[in-house]
Design a protein around this motif. Structure first.
Motif, PDB file in Angstrom:
ATOM      1  N   LEU A   1      -3.977   8.976  -0.688  1.00  0.00           N
ATOM      2  CA  LEU A   1      -4.994   8.345  -0.659  1.00  0.00           C
ATOM      3  C   LEU A   1      -4.714   6.759  -1.454  1.00  0.00           C
ATOM      4  CD1 LEU A   1      -7.724  10.839  -1.717  1.00  0.00           C
ATOM      5  CD2 LEU A   1      -7.408   9.846   0.513  1.00  0.00           C
ATOM      6  N   GLU A   2      -5.559   5.883  -1.018  1.00  0.00           N
ATOM      7  CA  GLU A   2      -5.579   4.537  -1.493  1.00  0.00           C
ATOM      8  C   GLU A   2      -6.946   4.293  -1.678  1.00  0.00           C
ATOM      9  OE1 GLU A   2      -4.907   2.074   2.632  1.00  0.00           O
ATOM     10  OE2 GLU A   2      -3.265   2.060   0.957  1.00  0.00           O
ATOM     11  N   GLY A   3      -7.323   3.153  -2.170  1.00  0.00           N
ATOM     12  CA  GLY A   3      -8.545   2.396  -2.310  1.00  0.00           C
ATOM     13  C   GLY A   3      -9.129   2.222  -3.784  1.00  0.00           C
ATOM     14  N   ASP A   4      -8.225   2.132  -4.518  1.00  0.00           N
ATOM     15  CA  ASP A   4      -8.545   2.154  -6.093  1.00  0.00           C
ATOM     16  C   ASP A   4      -9.200   0.580  -6.326  1.00  0.00           C
ATOM     17  OD1 ASP A   4      -8.666   3.403  -8.511  1.00  0.00           O
ATOM     18  OD2 ASP A   4      -7.271   1.371  -9.309  1.00  0.00           O
ATOM     19  N   GLY A   5      -8.872  -0.194  -5.696  1.00  0.00           N
ATOM     20  CA  GLY A   5      -9.520  -1.508  -5.643  1.00  0.00           C
ATOM     21  C   GLY A   5     -10.983  -1.529  -5.165  1.00  0.00           C
TER      22      GLY A   5
ATOM     23  N   ALA B   1       7.127   6.549   7.876  1.00  0.00           N
ATOM     24  CA  ALA B   1       6.339   5.950   6.973  1.00  0.00           C
ATOM     25  C   ALA B   1       5.200   6.716   6.475  1.00  0.00           C
ATOM     26  CB  ALA B   1       5.507   4.809   7.965  1.00  0.00           C
ATOM     27  N   ASN B   2       5.119   6.538   5.056  1.00  0.00           N
ATOM     28  CA  ASN B   2       3.993   7.210   4.417  1.00  0.00           C
ATOM     29  C   ASN B   2       2.621   6.574   4.634  1.00  0.00           C
ATOM     30  OD1 ASN B   2       2.707   9.226   2.919  1.00  0.00           O
ATOM     31  ND2 ASN B   2       3.847   8.723   0.909  1.00  0.00           N
ATOM     32  N   LEU B   3       1.836   7.013   5.376  1.00  0.00           N
ATOM     33  CA  LEU B   3       0.523   6.324   5.624  1.00  0.00           C
ATOM     34  C   LEU B   3      -0.416   6.843   5.014  1.00  0.00           C
ATOM     35  CD1 LEU B   3       0.495   6.085   9.659  1.00  0.00           C
ATOM     36  CD2 LEU B   3       0.872   4.287   7.931  1.00  0.00           C
ATOM     37  N   ARG B   4      -1.050   6.193   4.108  1.00  0.00           N
ATOM     38  CA  ARG B   4      -2.349   6.638   3.142  1.00  0.00           C
ATOM     39  C   ARG B   4      -3.538   6.405   3.631  1.00  0.00           C
ATOM     40  NH1 ARG B   4      -0.863   4.970  -2.904  1.00  0.00           N
ATOM     41  NH2 ARG B   4      -1.388   3.176  -1.934  1.00  0.00           N
ATOM     42  N   GLN B   5      -4.309   7.350   3.504  1.00  0.00           N
ATOM     43  CA  GLN B   5      -5.879   7.034   4.062  1.00  0.00           C
ATOM     44  C   GLN B   5      -6.809   6.400   2.841  1.00  0.00           C
ATOM     45  OE1 GLN B   5      -7.445  10.681   5.216  1.00  0.00           O
ATOM     46  NE2 GLN B   5      -9.576   9.634   5.784  1.00  0.00           N
ATOM     47  N   THR B   6      -7.597   5.459   3.099  1.00  0.00           N
ATOM     48  CA  THR B   6      -8.440   5.017   2.342  1.00  0.00           C
ATOM     49  C   THR B   6      -9.443   5.976   1.885  1.00  0.00           C
ATOM     50  OG1 THR B   6      -8.259   2.480   3.266  1.00  0.00           O
ATOM     51  CG2 THR B   6     -10.309   3.084   1.752  1.00  0.00           C
TER      52      THR B   6
END
Length: 95
Positions: free
Chosen positions: A52-56, A3-8
């Motif tokens: 990374l995620e968190g664009d919203g 699973a490709n876990l992305r960090q906020t």
């Protein structure tokens, strides 16, 4: 299963928190910080989309920051128009 876990993104979280603070405790400074950190976060997320995620969150911080700044500018313009109009009225009333 890999699973490709992305960090906020931390910058996105800071942007959102600053945007909220811009409406509550730190009216102008929080808004400026929200805009700066929001743009930095979006750039960071675009450069590393697999990590990374968190664009919203960054966009929400940007919206809160820009709305607060726009409202502050409108209030300053309204105050200048009010006092300018009052000064003009008093100048014409004395003639």
């Amino acid at each position: 299963m890999n699973a490709n876990l992305r960090q906020t993104s931390t910058l996105a979280i800071i942007s959102l928190v600053s945007g909220i603070l811009g409406w509550t405790l730190l009216p102008f400074l929080g808004s400026i910080a929200a805009v700066i950190f929001g743009h930095m976060a979006r750039g960071e997320i675009r450069r590393q989309p697999d990590r990374l995620e968190g664009d919203g969150l960054a966009v929400a911080g940007l919206v809160l920051g820009y709305l607060s700044i726009a409202l502050a500018v409108l209030v300053v313009v309204a105050i200048f128009l009010l006092f300018g109009g009052l000064a003009a009225f008093l100048a014409f009333a004395n003639h």
